[in-house]
Design a protein around this motif. Structure first.
Motif, PDB file in Angstrom:
ATOM      1  N   PHE A 276      66.472  49.773 117.873  1.00 50.28           N
ATOM      2  CA  PHE A 276      67.031  48.635 117.245  1.00 50.28           C
ATOM      3  C   PHE A 276      66.374  48.774 115.714  1.00 50.28           C
ATOM      4  O   PHE A 276      67.198  48.791 114.619  1.00 50.28           O
ATOM      5  CB  PHE A 276      67.129  47.539 117.867  1.00 50.28           C
ATOM      6  N   ALA A 277      65.016  48.500 115.666  1.00 53.34           N
ATOM      7  CA  ALA A 277      64.467  48.632 114.337  1.00 53.34           C
ATOM      8  C   ALA A 277      64.786  50.039 113.531  1.00 53.34           C
ATOM      9  O   ALA A 277      64.941  49.897 112.424  1.00 53.34           O
ATOM     10  CB  ALA A 277      62.924  48.719 114.623  1.00 53.34           C
TER      11      ALA A 277
ATOM     12  N   TRP B 153      67.758  51.534 113.494  1.00 48.48           N
ATOM     13  CA  TRP B 153      69.111  51.361 113.320  1.00 48.48           C
ATOM     14  C   TRP B 153      69.144  50.344 111.820  1.00 48.48           C
ATOM     15  O   TRP B 153      69.815  50.718 110.753  1.00 48.48           O
ATOM     16  CB  TRP B 153      70.152  50.719 114.081  1.00 48.48           C
ATOM     17  N   ILE B 154      68.416  49.447 112.068  1.00 45.99           N
ATOM     18  CA  ILE B 154      68.070  48.355 110.902  1.00 45.99           C
ATOM     19  C   ILE B 154      67.608  49.221 109.600  1.00 45.99           C
ATOM     20  O   ILE B 154      68.119  48.999 108.669  1.00 45.99           O
ATOM     21  CB  ILE B 154      67.240  47.364 111.249  1.00 45.99           C
ATOM     22  N   ASP B 155      66.678  50.143 109.751  1.00 46.77           N
ATOM     23  CA  ASP B 155      66.002  50.944 108.886  1.00 46.77           C
ATOM     24  C   ASP B 155      67.096  51.720 107.907  1.00 46.77           C
ATOM     25  O   ASP B 155      67.138  51.797 106.853  1.00 46.77           O
ATOM     26  CB  ASP B 155      64.710  51.424 109.454  1.00 46.77           C
TER      27      ASP B 155
ATOM     28  N   ALA C   9      70.178  51.385 108.029  1.00 42.97           N
ATOM     29  CA  ALA C   9      71.046  50.255 107.186  1.00 42.97           C
ATOM     30  C   ALA C   9      70.550  49.969 105.949  1.00 42.97           C
ATOM     31  O   ALA C   9      71.274  49.957 105.020  1.00 42.97           O
ATOM     32  CB  ALA C   9      71.618  49.253 108.028  1.00 42.97           C
ATOM     33  N   LEU C  10      69.310  49.525 105.982  1.00 42.71           N
ATOM     34  CA  LEU C  10      68.416  49.000 104.937  1.00 42.71           C
ATOM     35  C   LEU C  10      68.288  50.195 103.732  1.00 42.71           C
ATOM     36  O   LEU C  10      68.552  49.827 102.551  1.00 42.71           O
ATOM     37  CB  LEU C  10      67.222  48.689 105.343  1.00 42.71           C
TER      38      LEU C  10
ATOM     39  N   TRP D 265      63.292  43.865 100.808  1.00 46.00           N
ATOM     40  CA  TRP D 265      64.141  44.909 101.765  1.00 46.00           C
ATOM     41  C   TRP D 265      63.481  46.387 101.770  1.00 46.00           C
ATOM     42  O   TRP D 265      63.321  46.694 102.737  1.00 46.00           O
ATOM     43  CB  TRP D 265      65.497  44.923 101.542  1.00 46.00           C
TER      44      TRP D 265
ATOM     45  N   ARG E  49      58.159  50.220 108.058  1.00 40.89           N
ATOM     46  CA  ARG E  49      58.661  51.239 109.118  1.00 40.89           C
ATOM     47  C   ARG E  49      58.169  52.671 109.176  1.00 40.89           C
ATOM     48  O   ARG E  49      57.809  53.313 110.173  1.00 40.89           O
ATOM     49  CB  ARG E  49      60.314  51.261 109.155  1.00 40.89           C
TER      50      ARG E  49
ATOM     51  N   LEU F 246      63.383  40.413 107.718  1.00 37.60           N
ATOM     52  CA  LEU F 246      63.051  41.908 107.844  1.00 37.60           C
ATOM     53  C   LEU F 246      61.728  42.560 107.850  1.00 37.60           C
ATOM     54  O   LEU F 246      61.301  43.198 108.859  1.00 37.60           O
ATOM     55  CB  LEU F 246      64.009  42.589 106.684  1.00 37.60           C
TER      56      LEU F 246
ATOM     57  N   GLN G 185      60.013  44.278 111.106  1.00 34.40           N
ATOM     58  CA  GLN G 185      59.440  45.697 111.127  1.00 34.40           C
ATOM     59  C   GLN G 185      57.848  45.599 111.577  1.00 34.40           C
ATOM     60  O   GLN G 185      57.328  46.465 112.249  1.00 34.40           O
ATOM     61  CB  GLN G 185      59.829  46.306 109.975  1.00 34.40           C
TER      62      GLN G 185
END
Length: 185
Positions: A20-21, A23-25, A27-28, A74, A81, A154, A158
């Motif tokens: 999940f982290a 995927w967020i990475d 997107a960021l 961000w 990460r 965020l 992370q």
């Protein structure tokens, strides 16, 4: 529950959170490319408007300036990460594995604490500017300031994932990264 079942469940949990982290990475990273491009294009347009057409817009510089916290905070979450924050690797490499993991956990907990303070201060700042407009009177200060709150959250997330990964490593849970970008500090 047996020791193996707990270990397997913990490993699955850590891998799910790490995925999940990741995927967020991703997107960021896409958002940061858009924000950086936007800042560049806005500043380029402002230069053209100022020196070629002689009629600059005040709001262009404000929009670009209010995108900087997104870029900084961000982007800091992305750096956590990838393990690309400033660090002295020679000290980490000289430590035994357990001590190194404990040191990495401590550093990430300090980052998490700092991010919590950014998050809390950002909320206070958002509350102060909830009904205020920017200098050019074109938009509210709420959303530009909210980027600080989101950035703090965020970074906390992370760094929490990095702590979780290190704790898993300390307990002998071997993790295969969900993606190649999942590195520890």
């Amino acid at each position: 529950m047996s020791h193996q079942t707990v270990r397997y469940s913990f490993k699955r949990f850590v891998l799910a959170v790490d995925r999940f982290a990741g995927w967020i990475d991703k997107a960021l990273q896409a958002i940061l490319v858009v924000v950086m491009s936007s800042i560049f294009l806005l500043m380029f347009a402002q230069v053209l408007l100022r020196y070629v057409i002689h009629t600059p817009f005040a709001w262009i510089e404000e929009v670009a300036a209010y995108q900087l916290p997104i870029l900084a905070l961000w982007g800091a979450a992305v750096c956590i990460r990838h393990g690309s924050h400033l660090k002295v690797e020679i000290l980490l490499d000289a430590m035994p594995r357990v001590l190194r993991s404990l040191f990495v956990i401590a550093i990430n907990l300090l980052i998490l604490y700092f991010a919590l303070k950014v998050y809390q201060s950002g909320h206070a700042l958002v509350d102060l500017g909830r009904n205020q407009l920017v200098t050019s009177q074109t938009f509210s200060l709420y959303w530009p300031r909210m980027s600080i709150v989101i950035g703090g959250a965020l970074i906390m997330f992370q760094s929490g994932v990095m702590v979780l990964r290190e704790v898993a490593g300390l307990f002998g849970v071997r993790l295969t990264p969900a993606s190649d970008d999942a590195k520890t500090m």
